[in-house]
Design a protein around this motif. Structure first.
Motif, PDB file in Angstrom:
ATOM      1  N   ASP A 192       0.828  -1.210   0.000  1.00 29.10           N
ATOM      2  CA  ASP A 192       0.000   0.000   0.000  1.00 29.10           C
ATOM      3  C   ASP A 192       0.863   1.261   0.000  1.00 29.10           C
ATOM      4  O   ASP A 192       0.585   2.217  -0.739  1.00 29.10           O
ATOM      5  N   ILE A 193       1.884   1.268   0.842  1.00 27.30           N
ATOM      6  CA  ILE A 193       2.735   2.451   0.945  1.00 27.30           C
ATOM      7  C   ILE A 193       3.474   2.700  -0.372  1.00 27.30           C
ATOM      8  O   ILE A 193       3.592   3.854  -0.829  1.00 27.30           O
TER       9      ILE A 193
ATOM     10  N   ALA B  12      -8.955   8.718  -3.531  1.00 32.71           N
ATOM     11  CA  ALA B  12      -9.526   9.885  -2.854  1.00 32.71           C
ATOM     12  C   ALA B  12      -8.489  10.532  -1.935  1.00 32.71           C
ATOM     13  O   ALA B  12      -8.401  11.765  -1.850  1.00 32.71           O
ATOM     14  N   CYS B  13      -7.697   9.717  -1.239  1.00 27.96           N
ATOM     15  CA  CYS B  13      -6.626  10.249  -0.391  1.00 27.96           C
ATOM     16  C   CYS B  13      -5.580  10.979  -1.223  1.00 27.96           C
ATOM     17  O   CYS B  13      -5.069  12.042  -0.825  1.00 27.96           O
ATOM     18  N   LEU B  14      -5.243  10.416  -2.386  1.00 28.63           N
ATOM     19  CA  LEU B  14      -4.261  11.055  -3.258  1.00 28.63           C
ATOM     20  C   LEU B  14      -4.760  12.400  -3.774  1.00 28.63           C
ATOM     21  O   LEU B  14      -4.033  13.394  -3.779  1.00 28.63           O
ATOM     22  N   LEU B  15      -6.009  12.430  -4.210  1.00 30.72           N
ATOM     23  CA  LEU B  15      -6.572  13.657  -4.766  1.00 30.72           C
ATOM     24  C   LEU B  15      -6.748  14.736  -3.704  1.00 30.72           C
ATOM     25  O   LEU B  15      -6.740  15.929  -4.018  1.00 30.72           O
TER      26      LEU B  15
ATOM     27  N   MET C  81      -3.461  13.980   0.819  1.00 29.42           N
ATOM     28  CA  MET C  81      -3.152  13.489   2.159  1.00 29.42           C
ATOM     29  C   MET C  81      -1.670  13.125   2.229  1.00 29.42           C
ATOM     30  O   MET C  81      -1.169  12.400   1.369  1.00 29.42           O
ATOM     31  N   PRO C  82      -0.948  13.604   3.238  1.00 28.42           N
ATOM     32  CA  PRO C  82       0.484  13.262   3.355  1.00 28.42           C
ATOM     33  C   PRO C  82       0.692  11.763   3.539  1.00 28.42           C
ATOM     34  O   PRO C  82      -0.153  11.063   4.100  1.00 28.42           O
TER      35      PRO C  82
ATOM     36  N   ARG D  76      -0.380   6.043   8.872  1.00 31.69           N
ATOM     37  CA  ARG D  76      -0.986   5.846  10.201  1.00 31.69           C
ATOM     38  C   ARG D  76      -2.366   5.213  10.084  1.00 31.69           C
ATOM     39  O   ARG D  76      -2.739   4.361  10.900  1.00 31.69           O
ATOM     40  N   GLY D  77      -3.132   5.604   9.096  1.00 31.43           N
ATOM     41  CA  GLY D  77      -4.450   5.015   8.904  1.00 31.43           C
ATOM     42  C   GLY D  77      -4.398   3.637   8.278  1.00 31.43           C
ATOM     43  O   GLY D  77      -5.297   2.812   8.488  1.00 31.43           O
TER      44      GLY D  77
END
Length: 206
Positions: free
Chosen positions: A73-74, A136-139, A142-143, A149-150
């Motif tokens: 994922d990372i 959605a996190c990328l757009l 989000m750091p 952490r999530g």
């Protein structure tokens, strides 16, 4: 035939020495590309570990699977971030975007706005839910540290869920291969359910 193959398998220590690195690589690869059924891999590994006599086999499978999912994922998120920052995008960002249906992306963005990075846990447990939430996190820019952490509890919950499926399948059958077949069949059925449901909705809506 299957019994003969089982008798010819190497000792448990050799199986683990080969199996755990293979599980890590395949799960991490499956997080990057959608061709590897990672849930089925974890469930199958749990079935095999359940029937082994060596201690802590299930705990090791859980640790390897969750760590591999997190690493995958990372890496994918980092590659996607490079595409977001680039003026021309990147092939990885396009690949992530192509795997996220517009309606799923809209839902993911709404849930991300409402619940923040907590939604990552649910996205890992819902089949085909990980990529829309990651996009959605990328757009939303989000750091990477906040995403990580999530993603830690998300990967732990995902590994525990599919390992539980494998344990249940393995405990129902006396032979490991029977449990593996049952676990793989169940995980593939779970993975295919959302796509079948969407097709049925589209068919009946027309």
């Amino acid at each position: 035939m299957i019994q003969e193959v089982v008798r010819q398998l190497p000792p448990e220590s050799t199986q683990q020495a080969i199996g755990y690195p293979s599980l890590f690589l395949l799960v991490a690869l499956g997080a990057l590309v959608p061709v590897v059924p990672t849930g089925a891999l974890v469930s199958s590994a749990a079935v095999v570990a359940l029937h082994q006599s060596l201690p802590f086999s299930l705990l090791i499978v859980f640790g390897v699977a969750s760590a591999a999912a997190f690493v995958g994922d990372i890496c994918l998120y980092w590659l996607g971030q490079r595409g977001v920052r680039s003026k021309n995008g990147s092939k990885w960002l396009r690949a992530i975007s192509n795997r996220a249906a517009p309606e799923r992306l809209a839902q993911a963005q709404q849930k991300l706005d409402e619940h923040g990075s907590v939604v990552l846990v649910l996205s890992r447990l819902v089949p085909a839910g990980r990529i829309p939430v990651m996009l959605a996190c990328l757009l939303s820019r989000m750091p990477l540290r906040r995403f990580a952490r999530g993603d830690v509890p998300a990967c732990l919950a995902w590994a525990a869920t599919y390992q539980l499926i494998g344990v249940l399948g393995g405990s129902l059958f006396p032979k490991p291969w029977q449990g593996v077949v049952a676990a793989v069949g169940l995980t593939l059925l779970i993975s295919a359910t959302p796509a079948v449901w969407r097709r049925m909705r589209m068919r009946f809506s027309h």
